[in-house]
Scaffold this motif. Structure first.
Motif, PDB file in Angstrom:
ATOM      1  N   GLU A  91       0.714  -1.133  -0.066  1.00  0.00           N
ATOM      2  CA  GLU A  91       0.080   0.094  -0.111  1.00  0.00           C
ATOM      3  C   GLU A  91       0.902   1.336  -0.301  1.00  0.00           C
ATOM      4  O   GLU A  91       0.447   2.380  -0.732  1.00  0.00           O
ATOM      5  CB  GLU A  91      -0.864  -0.133   1.249  1.00  0.00           C
ATOM      6  N   PRO A 108      -9.641  -7.606   6.872  1.00  0.00           N
ATOM      7  CA  PRO A 108      -9.748  -6.357   7.425  1.00  0.00           C
ATOM      8  C   PRO A 108     -10.341  -6.308   9.079  1.00  0.00           C
ATOM      9  O   PRO A 108     -11.269  -7.052   9.325  1.00  0.00           O
ATOM     10  CB  PRO A 108     -10.713  -5.519   6.629  1.00  0.00           C
ATOM     11  N   GLY A 109      -9.653  -5.496   9.786  1.00  0.00           N
ATOM     12  CA  GLY A 109     -10.135  -5.604  11.333  1.00  0.00           C
ATOM     13  C   GLY A 109      -9.874  -6.688  12.049  1.00  0.00           C
ATOM     14  O   GLY A 109     -10.103  -6.657  13.241  1.00  0.00           O
ATOM     15  N   PRO A 176      -4.858  -3.041   9.650  1.00  0.00           N
ATOM     16  CA  PRO A 176      -5.455  -1.899   9.600  1.00  0.00           C
ATOM     17  C   PRO A 176      -6.202  -1.567   8.520  1.00  0.00           C
ATOM     18  O   PRO A 176      -6.865  -0.363   8.189  1.00  0.00           O
ATOM     19  CB  PRO A 176      -4.257  -0.905   9.964  1.00  0.00           C
ATOM     20  N   LEU A 177      -5.760  -2.435   7.319  1.00  0.00           N
ATOM     21  CA  LEU A 177      -6.601  -2.039   6.131  1.00  0.00           C
ATOM     22  C   LEU A 177      -8.049  -2.257   5.881  1.00  0.00           C
ATOM     23  O   LEU A 177      -8.332  -3.533   6.438  1.00  0.00           O
ATOM     24  CB  LEU A 177      -5.706  -2.719   4.793  1.00  0.00           C
ATOM     25  N   LYS A 178      -8.542  -1.426   5.176  1.00  0.00           N
ATOM     26  CA  LYS A 178     -10.146  -1.833   5.084  1.00  0.00           C
ATOM     27  C   LYS A 178     -10.461  -2.849   4.025  1.00  0.00           C
ATOM     28  O   LYS A 178     -11.354  -3.536   3.795  1.00  0.00           O
ATOM     29  CB  LYS A 178     -10.804  -0.579   4.719  1.00  0.00           C
ATOM     30  N   ALA A 179      -9.449  -3.125   3.141  1.00  0.00           N
ATOM     31  CA  ALA A 179      -9.663  -3.984   1.784  1.00  0.00           C
ATOM     32  C   ALA A 179      -8.181  -4.449   1.553  1.00  0.00           C
ATOM     33  O   ALA A 179      -7.224  -3.645   1.889  1.00  0.00           O
ATOM     34  CB  ALA A 179     -10.124  -3.259   0.852  1.00  0.00           C
TER      35      ALA A 179
END
Length: 241
Positions: A91, A108-109, A176-179
Motif C-alpha cells: 500500500e 480487514p479488522g 488496519p487495512l479496510k480492503a
C-alpha cells in the motif's frame, strides 16, 4: 532490474532469505530483506511496515535512486506471519506485485492473534497430524515441524543462530487495512509444510483471496530448501509467464 523486497515471518530474522537472495542477485536484481523488530515490545505491524519501507528507501538512496525497469515499483514477497505486513508495505510502496509465500492471509479488522481460531487452523492441523501418525497433543521438534525438507546445514544454522523472541504486541491490534491493496497478488504454497498443512492453506487462500494457490515442493521455509525453484517461480510471476 527489479527490486525484490523480502519480508520474513515471526520469531526469526532475514537470514532465512540468503539462498534466495543469492539466486535473485545472480539474475541481476536488487534485493532488500530487512530484519523486522519482532523482539521489540514497542513495535506493532505499523513499525514492521516502517522498517521495510525505510530499508527500501535506504537501498534506493545507496544505489543513487536507480529504480530499474519497474521505475522503483518492487516485487514484495511475504512469508508466514509476514503476510500481515506485506500488504501494508504494498500500500505504501505502490508495489508491482505481491507474492504470499506460505503466508497468513489477514482480513480487514482482524487482530493477527485471532487468525488461528477464525480460520479453523487448530482442527485442520490436528487432522493433518493425525493422518501423519502424530498422536494428539504430541509436541514435534522444530526440525521435524518446520525444516524437515531443508538441507541439514541450513536447518542447523536457522535453529541454532537465527531464532528470536516474538513479541505479542503485533497480535492484539486489528489489521488496519479496510480492503486488500490494489496490487496483483499471487500465493505460492509449499506442499510439504507440516505447520501450515496444504489442505488447510488451499482452503484459506480460496476463502480469503478468491483463487487457488500455486504449489511447489518444500517445508515451511521453501526459500531455504528450494531457492532456485522459488527464484524461477518469482521470475515467472514478475514477467507475467
Amino acid at each position: 532490474m527489479t527490486t525484490y523486497v523480502l519480508i520474513h515471518g515471526a520469531a526469526t530474522d532475514a537470514w532465512c532469505w540468503e539462498p534466495l537472495t543469492a539466486e535473485l542477485r545472480g539474475r541481476g536484481h536488487a534485493v532488500v530483506a530487512p530484519d523486522l523488530p519482532c523482539d521489540d515490545d514497542a513495535a506493532g505491524l505499523a513499525e514492521y511496515a516502517d522498517t521495510v519501507v525505510d530499508a527500501v528507501a535506504a537501498a534506493a538512496a545507496g544505489a543513487g535512486g536507480a529504480g530499474g525497469d519497474r521505475a522503483g515499483r518492487p516485487v514484495v514477497v511475504a512469508h508466514s506471519f509476514g503476510g500481515f505486513t506485506g500488504p501494508l508495505v504494498c500500500e505504501r510502496l505502490s508495489a508491482d506485485l505481491l507474492v504470499m509465500l506460505q503466508a497468513q492471509v489477514p482480513a480487514p479488522g482482524e487482530p493477527p492473534g485471532q487468525w488461528w481460531e477464525n480460520t479453523g487452523y487448530g482442527p485442520a492441523r490436528r487432522e493433518s497430524d493425525r493422518r501423519r501418525g502424530v498422536a494428539e497433543g504430541a509436541e514435534e521438534d522444530e526440525r521435524a515441524l518446520f525444516v524437515h525438507d531443508t538441507p541439514a546445514v541450513l536447518a542447523d544454522g536457522l535453529l541454532a543462530d537465527h531464532q528470536r523472541r516474538q513479541s505479542a504486541t503485533p497480535l492484539g491490534a486489528p489489521w488496519p487495512l479496510k480492503a486488500w491493496p490494489a496490487v496483483p497478488t499471487r500465493f505460492l504454497l509449499a506442499t510439504g509444510d507440516r505447520f501450515f498443512p496444504p489442505g488447510f492453506l488451499r482452503r484459506h487462500v480460496e476463502e480469503r483471496l478468491g483463487f487457488r494457490p500455486d504449489e511447489m515442493p518444500g517445508d515451511h521455509l521453501p526459500m531455504l530448501g528450494h531457492p532456485q525453484e522459488l527464484a524461477e517461480r518469482l521470475e515467472a510471476y514478475r514477467s507475467g509467464r
